[in-house]
Design a protein around this motif. Structure first.
Motif, mmCIF file in Angstrom:
data_model
loop_
_atom_site.group_PDB
_atom_site.id
_atom_site.type_symbol
_atom_site.label_atom_id
_atom_site.label_comp_id
_atom_site.label_asym_id
_atom_site.label_seq_id
_atom_site.Cartn_x
_atom_site.Cartn_y
_atom_site.Cartn_z
ATOM 1 N N ALA A 1 0.790 -1.130 0.026
ATOM 2 C CA ALA A 1 0.035 0.048 -0.100
ATOM 3 C C ALA A 1 0.819 1.256 -0.119
ATOM 4 O O ALA A 1 0.386 2.428 0.512
ATOM 5 N N SER A 2 1.744 1.169 -0.807
ATOM 6 C CA SER A 2 2.759 2.292 -0.748
ATOM 7 C C SER A 2 2.316 3.531 -1.686
ATOM 8 O O SER A 2 1.704 3.333 -2.676
ATOM 9 N N ALA A 3 2.598 4.671 -1.205
ATOM 10 C CA ALA A 3 2.083 5.907 -1.764
ATOM 11 C C ALA A 3 3.206 6.454 -2.541
ATOM 12 O O ALA A 3 2.916 7.749 -3.357
ATOM 13 N N SER A 4 4.403 5.854 -2.769
ATOM 14 C CA SER A 4 5.329 6.244 -3.699
ATOM 15 C C SER A 4 4.832 6.107 -5.156
ATOM 16 O O SER A 4 4.602 5.264 -5.333
ATOM 17 N N PRO A 5 5.258 7.199 -5.901
ATOM 18 C CA PRO A 5 4.813 7.139 -7.132
ATOM 19 C C PRO A 5 5.527 6.162 -8.183
ATOM 20 O O PRO A 5 6.802 6.031 -8.093
ATOM 21 N N PHE A 6 4.778 5.269 -8.517
ATOM 22 C CA PHE A 6 5.321 4.254 -9.498
ATOM 23 C C PHE A 6 4.773 4.189 -10.942
ATOM 24 O O PHE A 6 3.614 4.494 -11.299
ATOM 25 N N GLN A 7 5.783 4.294 -11.868
ATOM 26 C CA GLN A 7 5.268 4.282 -13.192
ATOM 27 C C GLN A 7 5.922 3.130 -14.086
ATOM 28 O O GLN A 7 6.992 2.842 -13.969
ATOM 29 N N ARG B 1 -5.562 -2.054 -14.346
ATOM 30 C CA ARG B 1 -5.985 -1.696 -13.212
ATOM 31 C C ARG B 1 -5.115 -0.619 -12.583
ATOM 32 O O ARG B 1 -4.877 -0.842 -11.504
ATOM 33 N N PRO B 2 -4.646 0.466 -12.993
ATOM 34 C CA PRO B 2 -3.744 1.224 -12.467
ATOM 35 C C PRO B 2 -4.191 2.099 -10.982
ATOM 36 O O PRO B 2 -5.376 2.209 -11.222
ATOM 37 N N GLY B 3 -3.664 2.200 -10.108
ATOM 38 C CA GLY B 3 -3.885 3.051 -9.096
ATOM 39 C C GLY B 3 -3.437 4.349 -8.944
ATOM 40 O O GLY B 3 -2.955 4.966 -9.949
ATOM 41 N N PRO B 4 -3.783 4.941 -7.704
ATOM 42 C CA PRO B 4 -3.476 6.657 -7.528
ATOM 43 C C PRO B 4 -1.855 6.673 -7.823
ATOM 44 O O PRO B 4 -1.423 7.858 -7.975
#
Length: 236
Positions: A135-141, A160-163
């Motif tokens: 549940a990491s909030a670090s941006p992943f691309q 299904r990408p997330g925020p």
């Protein structure tokens, strides 16, 4: 001390493309692994001949279960057999985990860019799944370069990408109708927008065939990415 070989039993097989497969093994005593690591698989013929190959782990650690992604190589000794002929319930030997540099750890909080060429998405998918699991909030691309839509791995899951996860597909030979990008190889213009989300502490993981990885790394540095932040894993 060398890592021991362990017996692993095939418990699941799933199609990813017309030829690529996901294989799930039960490997009692498996010590766990980090997202991005790989293992060796060894086959032994009836006459005692052995062949071993390395395969990326496609999912975070899950007890004794290990998941691999296999793209058969024409004329290969191991990959075609694993992909299509190894029966459910049959056993192979595995050794690992291997590799401690091309990894993502749940405690990391810097932005990450993942660049995959074809089946090079497999270890990067393990990172995506570990990122979600934590549940990491670090941006992943993730930038996934494939020949055409039929060659996309993990189609449903990556749809299904997330925020905190952005996924972009690049098509090198046949782009879907209605797309905004014409088919073609990875270019600097494809990387510049995603690099804007990286901080100086952010990391880039590139995986795929050798020529793709070398070209991607050159493009990244040409648009200003610090080479010290680029980690590569190649095959072929």
């Amino acid at each position: 001390m060398p890592l021991p070989w362990r017996t692993a039993r095939l418990v699941g097989r799933e199609d990813q493309t017309a030829t690529a497969r996901t294989l799930v093994f039960d490997a009692p005593g498996w010590p766990g692994h980090l997202a991005g690591q790989h293992l060796d698989v060894r086959l032994t013929a009836d006459d005692g001949y052995q062949a071993a190959r390395s395969y990326s782990l496609a999912a975070p650690a899950d007890g004794d279960r290990v998941e691999l992604g296999v793209q058969p190589v024409s004329g290969g000794e191991v990959s075609p057999y694993l992909a299509d002929d190894l029966r459910i319930g049959a056993s192979v030997e595995v050794r690992g985990p291997l590799g401690n540099w091309f990894v993502w750890r749940p405690g990391q909080d810097e932005p990450v860019l993942l660049v995959a060429g074809g089946s090079g998405v497999v270890p990067l998918m393990a990172m995506v799944r570990a990122h979600r699991q934590a549940a990491s909030a670090s941006p992943f691309q993730l930038v996934h370069s494939v020949r055409g839509e039929p060659d996309v791995w993990y189609r449903e899951e990556l749809g299904r990408p997330g925020p905190a996860l952005d996924v972009r597909f690049l098509y090198t030979r046949q782009a879907p109708s209605g797309g905004t990008r014409a088919a073609g190889r990875l270019m600097a213009a494809d990387l510049e927008p995603v690099l804007e989300r990286l901080t100086p502490a952010g990391t880039v993981h590139v995986c795929g065939p050798t020529r793709f990885v070398e070209a991607a790394a050159d493009l990244l540095t040409s648009v200003g990415q610090d080479p010290a932040t680029i980690r590569t894993e190649r095959f072929g």
